[in-house]
Design a protein around this motif. Sequence first.
Motif, PDB file in Angstrom:
ATOM      1  N   CYS A  76       7.522   7.820   2.288  1.00 42.19           N
ATOM      2  CA  CYS A  76       8.403   8.980   2.478  1.00 42.19           C
ATOM      3  C   CYS A  76       7.881   9.898   3.574  1.00 42.19           C
TER       4      CYS A  76
ATOM      5  N   VAL B 281       4.893   7.567  -1.760  1.00 40.85           N
ATOM      6  CA  VAL B 281       4.610   8.862  -1.126  1.00 40.85           C
ATOM      7  C   VAL B 281       4.313   8.675   0.362  1.00 40.85           C
ATOM      8  N   VAL B 282       3.488   7.684   0.693  1.00 40.93           N
ATOM      9  CA  VAL B 282       3.143   7.448   2.102  1.00 40.93           C
ATOM     10  C   VAL B 282       4.383   7.030   2.897  1.00 40.93           C
TER      11      VAL B 282
ATOM     12  N   VAL C 195       0.820  -1.205   0.000  1.00 37.40           N
ATOM     13  CA  VAL C 195       0.000   0.000   0.000  1.00 37.40           C
ATOM     14  C   VAL C 195       0.856   1.257   0.000  1.00 37.40           C
ATOM     15  N   GLU C 196       1.847   1.322   0.888  1.00 36.71           N
ATOM     16  CA  GLU C 196       2.584   2.576   1.046  1.00 36.71           C
ATOM     17  C   GLU C 196       3.727   2.752   0.063  1.00 36.71           C
TER      18      GLU C 196
ATOM     19  N   ARG D  99       9.053   3.680   8.335  1.00 44.02           N
ATOM     20  CA  ARG D  99       7.807   3.769   7.588  1.00 44.02           C
ATOM     21  C   ARG D  99       6.729   2.985   8.328  1.00 44.02           C
TER      22      ARG D  99
ATOM     23  N   LEU E  71       1.322   0.953  -4.324  1.00 44.86           N
ATOM     24  CA  LEU E  71       0.076   1.607  -4.743  1.00 44.86           C
ATOM     25  C   LEU E  71       0.141   3.121  -4.677  1.00 44.86           C
ATOM     26  N   THR E  72       0.951   3.683  -3.788  1.00 44.70           N
ATOM     27  CA  THR E  72       1.058   5.142  -3.661  1.00 44.70           C
ATOM     28  C   THR E  72       2.393   5.674  -4.173  1.00 44.70           C
ATOM     29  N   PHE E  73       3.141   4.807  -4.893  1.00 42.83           N
ATOM     30  CA  PHE E  73       4.434   5.200  -5.473  1.00 42.83           C
ATOM     31  C   PHE E  73       5.414   5.739  -4.420  1.00 42.83           C
TER      32      PHE E  73
END
Length: 308
Positions: free
Chosen positions: A126, A123-124, A115-116, A137, A119-121
């Motif tokens: 980072c 961003v989550v 997911v982090e 993370r 799916l969110t490339f």
Amino acid sequence: MSELVTGEAVALELRPAKLPSRALAVLIDLVVAFTVYILVTLAVVASTSSLDEAAAAAVMVATFVLVLVGVPIAVETLSHGRSLGKLACGLRVVRDDGGPIRFRHALVRGAVGVVEILLTFGVVACIASLVSERGRRLGDVFAGTLVVRERVPAGPARFVPPPPPWLVGRFAGLDLSGVPDGLWLAIRSYLTRMGQLDPQVGQAMAERLAGDLGACTGAPAPRDVPPAAYLAAVVHERQSRDAQRAFGGVGVGGAHAGSNGLNGPNSLNDPAGPAAASPHVAPPAVTPPSVAAPPVTPSQGTGFVPPA
């Protein structure tokens, strides 16, 4: 330098990895994973061309989960936290207490990483790393892990202080196979830093570590031995056994000389202490005063300090 602190409040010489090095390691892992995924996808498409659309879609989803999720989890589990990208950047995933990760830690990190990261490339991941004090993370938070740097500049060497001479060989009969690696790491870290701790804090920490060590070995620490000296003697015994297995000779410092294990007069339950000699083992010769171990005095019982 921020240090990793174990559950026993012992600081370890491990530095949490920063975001740039972690991002580079993840980028390397993603490049390798997607390259393998593309090659496997081409092979799967060529071999399943006769299937209908639903079956082909199911195969593609299974391939995605297996290559991009299952393989990284297996690699981290088998390599104890060293993926290809982390190995190239000198990083490693460890538990919060500094020990090696297991399958459940890698599984949680990989599941949350879908997911982090995917799916969110990223961003989550980072944002979470920037907010976290130790650069963790969300996968690290839920799994109880931390990414640390393995290749760090060499600092001053820290040595475990040797035990008092009258304790050498006294714990030769202890069963050390049940002591976990995390407890050994905590004990060694405490022994190398006990001179820098407050006396009361150091005493309480030594008693706690000695209690944990006694629970793992099945033989509680003797009451006539200070906790710090007991820890140093057991660590010395372990080093002696490792050296004996490696070189096939006498261990470090001859730790087994004159020791009869737990069943002899030098056992943990013998009130006579290490100065007693066994009439069944020792020859009927009087030990010279210069060789006999000195009796334990109150000053010796509390005066165990590491060398400068």
